[in-house]
Design an enzyme around this catalytic site. Sequence first.
Site, PDB file in Angstrom:
ATOM      1  CB  SER A 251      -0.956  -0.067   1.189  1.00 31.60           C
ATOM      2  OG  SER A 251      -2.077   0.716   0.925  1.00 31.60           O
ATOM      3  CE  LYS A 255      -0.025   5.299  -1.859  1.00 28.19           C
ATOM      4  NZ  LYS A 255      -1.035   4.671  -2.634  1.00 28.19           N
ATOM      5  CD1 TRP A 342      -8.027   2.972  -1.952  1.00 30.31           C
ATOM      6  CD2 TRP A 342      -9.697   4.118  -2.896  1.00 30.31           C
ATOM      7  NE1 TRP A 342      -7.939   4.274  -1.520  1.00 30.31           N
ATOM      8  CE2 TRP A 342      -8.951   5.003  -2.094  1.00 30.31           C
ATOM      9  CE3 TRP A 342     -10.794   4.623  -3.594  1.00 30.31           C
ATOM     10  CZ2 TRP A 342      -9.253   6.359  -1.955  1.00 30.31           C
ATOM     11  CZ3 TRP A 342     -11.109   5.977  -3.464  1.00 30.31           C
ATOM     12  CH2 TRP A 342     -10.332   6.822  -2.653  1.00 30.31           C
ATOM     13  CG  HIS A 392      -5.646  -2.639   0.559  1.00 25.73           C
ATOM     14  ND1 HIS A 392      -4.881  -2.290  -0.530  1.00 25.73           N
ATOM     15  CD2 HIS A 392      -5.185  -1.893   1.600  1.00 25.73           C
ATOM     16  CE1 HIS A 392      -4.000  -1.363  -0.164  1.00 25.73           C
ATOM     17  NE2 HIS A 392      -4.162  -1.111   1.130  1.00 25.73           N
TER      18      HIS A 392
HETATM   19  C1  GTR Z   1      -5.457   4.496   1.803  1.00 22.80           C
HETATM   20  C2  GTR Z   1      -4.890   5.294   0.675  1.00 22.80           C
HETATM   21  C3  GTR Z   1      -4.143   4.394  -0.266  1.00 22.80           C
HETATM   22  C4  GTR Z   1      -3.248   3.408   0.451  1.00 22.80           C
HETATM   23  C5  GTR Z   1      -3.817   2.898   1.754  1.00 22.80           C
HETATM   24  C6  GTR Z   1      -2.807   2.205   2.691  1.00 22.80           C
HETATM   25  O1  GTR Z   1      -6.181   5.276   2.684  1.00 22.80           O
HETATM   26  O2  GTR Z   1      -5.943   5.937   0.015  1.00 22.80           O
HETATM   27  O3  GTR Z   1      -3.422   5.173  -1.193  1.00 22.80           O
HETATM   28  O4  GTR Z   1      -2.001   3.951   0.665  1.00 22.80           O
HETATM   29  O5  GTR Z   1      -4.396   3.901   2.493  1.00 22.80           O
HETATM   30  O6  GTR Z   1      -1.649   2.588   2.788  1.00 22.80           O
HETATM   31  O7  GTR Z   1      -3.236   1.270   3.371  1.00 22.80           O
END
Ligand code: GTR
Length: 413
Positions: A251, A255, A342, A392
């Site tokens: 996540s 990045k 997402w 996720h």
């Molecule tokens: C969310 C965000 C994503 C992702 C995620 C995470 O809120 O929108 O870009 O980074 O968090 O890190 O779990």
Amino acid sequence: LLTPAAHAQRPKPNYDESQVPEFKLPDPLVTQAGKKVDSAEEWNKVRRPEILELFETEVYGKSPARPENMLFEVTSVKNDALGGKAIRKEVSVYFSGKKAGPRMDLLIYLPAKATKPVPVFMGLNFYGNHTITDETDVQINGNWMRASKEKGIVDHKATEDSRGKSSSRWPIETIIDRGYGLVAIYCGDIDPDYDDGFKNGVHALFNSKQKPAPDEWGTISAWAWGLSCALDYLETDKQIDASKVAVIGHSRLGKTSLWAGATDPRFALVISNDSGCGGAALSRRRFGETLHVINNAFPHWFCDNFNKYIDKENDLPVDQHMLISLIAPRPVYVASAEDDQWADPKGEFLSVKYAEPVYKLLGTTGFGAEDMPGVNKPVQKQMGYHIRTGKHDVTDFDWQQYLNFADQHFQGS
Ligand code: GTR
């Protein structure tokens, strides 16, 4: 950034493929001056530095040079961890060389039976190193944490209750059994994950009087910089093969692993799990999370220049396939999850695909997938990709693929 009123009016996220706008991606193999890049030499001398500079100034922000006088201190060693199969160490890295300054703590597991330096996976975590392991004698992290009742965080501090709460994402025994080590670091040791005007973490070491300039490091850059500092330590550890370090992240931390791999060529392999917007997903698709949403929700992650492209993705001189191209020719793996729309799984797949020409130009096997593979059907050459069933998260299925991929590239099997 938009005013709160304008922000409230923002469009709903799009999850409909037919509503993805038409766009033209910048070509990683055409220079800013419009010249076609057709040799490895031109890529390395002209185009790669150009793309790196664009990501530094327009997306993540430039980081300062790493300190040369960092202090490394081994604070614990256990030679019979995990019932005897692992050596476990905790190491503190003092960024300024002084104990008064900010520090990050590394938790390291290595196969006890190794007879030579081992390849390792290294990754940041969300709630402290003690949350990735069920062993109860690892130090509890005392730094600020994001609120999470489920993870045992109370008043932004980790409690006893938080031990092992993220262990499902880190199958340490499997990693050890497969002959690899694991290096874990809490991201908040490097920079706490909230918008504090850059007054804490490593930002404070360099930007104590003012916030970074529009082209200077946000939090993702700081985290990536911290990973490079950790690699500086690994290079001094005789039990670790620092030429075989796979940097991994999930996540926001996925990045970060991509940006760490792009900025530091010492990372031999790069893994991005469900990284989405500002990670592996193409910004121009505006599918799921967009620049608008991410920059408003997390104003500290990217550099301020990135805000220029909110709702103007076509003006970006780069897109995220070019981030992947910066990792070439080193092996890179991107993973998505079916229920994580997402993060735009298709956009994550396409970034790998559109970076392939660079991998091919540099003489590797590239990617080899034209179309998105079916769920739970990994594609693995020099570039790897899968989309798995589920949400996720980081699962055992994900790790099985990363271990197979590492075997191919680190052990030649
Ligand atoms: C969310 C965000 C994503 C992702 C995620 C995470 O809120 O929108 O870009 O980074 O968090 O890190 O779990």
